[in-house]
Design a protein around this motif. Structure first.
Motif, short mmCIF file in Angstrom:
data_model
loop_
_atom_site.label_atom_id
_atom_site.label_comp_id
_atom_site.label_asym_id
_atom_site.label_seq_id
_atom_site.Cartn_x
_atom_site.Cartn_y
_atom_site.Cartn_z
N GLY A 27 30.10 25.08 52.39
CA GLY A 27 30.40 26.59 52.74
C GLY A 27 30.57 26.56 54.36
N LYS A 28 29.87 26.02 54.99
CA LYS A 28 29.93 25.85 56.50
C LYS A 28 31.42 25.03 56.99
CE LYS A 28 27.38 24.70 60.59
NZ LYS A 28 26.26 24.30 61.14
N HIS A 70 39.08 31.76 51.93
CA HIS A 70 38.47 32.58 50.86
C HIS A 70 38.47 34.14 51.50
CE1 HIS A 70 36.28 28.74 51.32
NE2 HIS A 70 35.76 29.02 50.17
N SER A 86 36.21 36.44 51.25
CA SER A 86 35.12 36.71 51.85
C SER A 86 34.56 35.26 52.33
CB SER A 86 34.16 37.33 50.68
OG SER A 86 33.77 36.85 49.80
N PRO A 87 33.62 35.23 53.48
CA PRO A 87 33.08 34.15 54.04
C PRO A 87 32.16 33.27 53.45
CG PRO A 87 32.87 36.03 55.53
CD PRO A 87 33.33 36.45 54.43
N PRO A 88 32.40 32.03 52.95
CA PRO A 88 31.39 31.35 52.36
C PRO A 88 30.02 31.17 53.06
CG PRO A 88 33.17 29.89 53.36
CD PRO A 88 33.57 31.34 53.56
N ASN A 89 29.25 30.80 52.23
CA ASN A 89 27.90 30.61 52.62
C ASN A 89 27.67 29.84 54.03
OD1 ASN A 89 24.87 30.29 53.09
ND2 ASN A 89 24.50 30.17 50.93
N PRO A 90 27.39 30.17 55.04
CA PRO A 90 27.29 29.35 56.27
C PRO A 90 26.05 28.29 56.32
CG PRO A 90 26.58 31.74 56.80
CD PRO A 90 27.13 31.56 55.44
N ASN A 130 41.85 24.44 57.21
CA ASN A 130 42.85 24.88 58.00
C ASN A 130 43.89 24.05 58.27
OD1 ASN A 130 42.38 27.73 58.60
ND2 ASN A 130 40.73 27.52 59.93
N GLN A 175 36.43 25.79 55.36
CA GLN A 175 37.45 26.48 55.95
C GLN A 175 38.18 25.50 57.27
OE1 GLN A 175 36.15 30.48 56.57
NE2 GLN A 175 37.10 31.16 54.68
#
Length: 146
Positions: free
Chosen positions: A106-107, A95, A97-101, A114, A110
């Motif tokens: 979202g958490k 992303h 911009s970082p997804p919603n943690p 990876n 990533q």
């Protein structure tokens, strides 16, 4: 233009140079390469400039022998060499911009991606390292005779 398209054009250009210089060791102009690729000589020179920085081609300016030729035998230039010269970013990106943690997906998305992305790119690079410009040229010429 997409990075992958630039890579394809770089491979096309190197294959064409390898074919043209196989019989006659001379420099070829970006105009002639561009005619094969069906693009502008300026765009070809930009790509060849990247390949020159990677020491895959050499350029000569002025005089009767102006143009480009391979810096190495096409049997020793791999598709991975070209990929590393042209592609400056990872094949897959996360992303912007970082997804919603606070979101379960979202958490964890990533970290989950990876490993998958890394393994996929490593596998692709291993395959590209097995193919040379000579082999690509031979396969290309085989395809045109079918």
């Amino acid at each position: 233009m997409a990075v992958v398209s630039r890579y394809t054009i770089a491979l096309h250009s190197l294959s064409w140079i390898a074919m043209m210089t196989k019989e006659k060791d001379e420099f070829v102009t970006s105009d002639r390469i561009a005619a094969s690729v069906n693009t502008s000589p300026v765009f070809i020179r930009r790509i060849l400039g990247q390949l020159r920085k990677a020491r895959l081609v050499i350029v000569q300016h002025g005089g009767t022998e102006t143009g480009w030729k391979l810096a190495k035998d096409p049997d020793t230039i791999t598709l991975l060499d070209v990929y590393e010269a042209i592609v400056q970013k990872p094949l897959f990106e996360l992303h912007h911009s970082p997804p919603n943690p606070r979101c379960l997906i979202g958490k964890g998305i990533q970290p989950a991606l990876n490993g998958i992305f890394s393994q996929s790119e490593d596998a692709m690079k291993q395959r590209l390292a097995q193919v040379t410009i000579s082999a690509l040229l031979q396969e290309t010429l085989t395809q045109t005779s079918v």
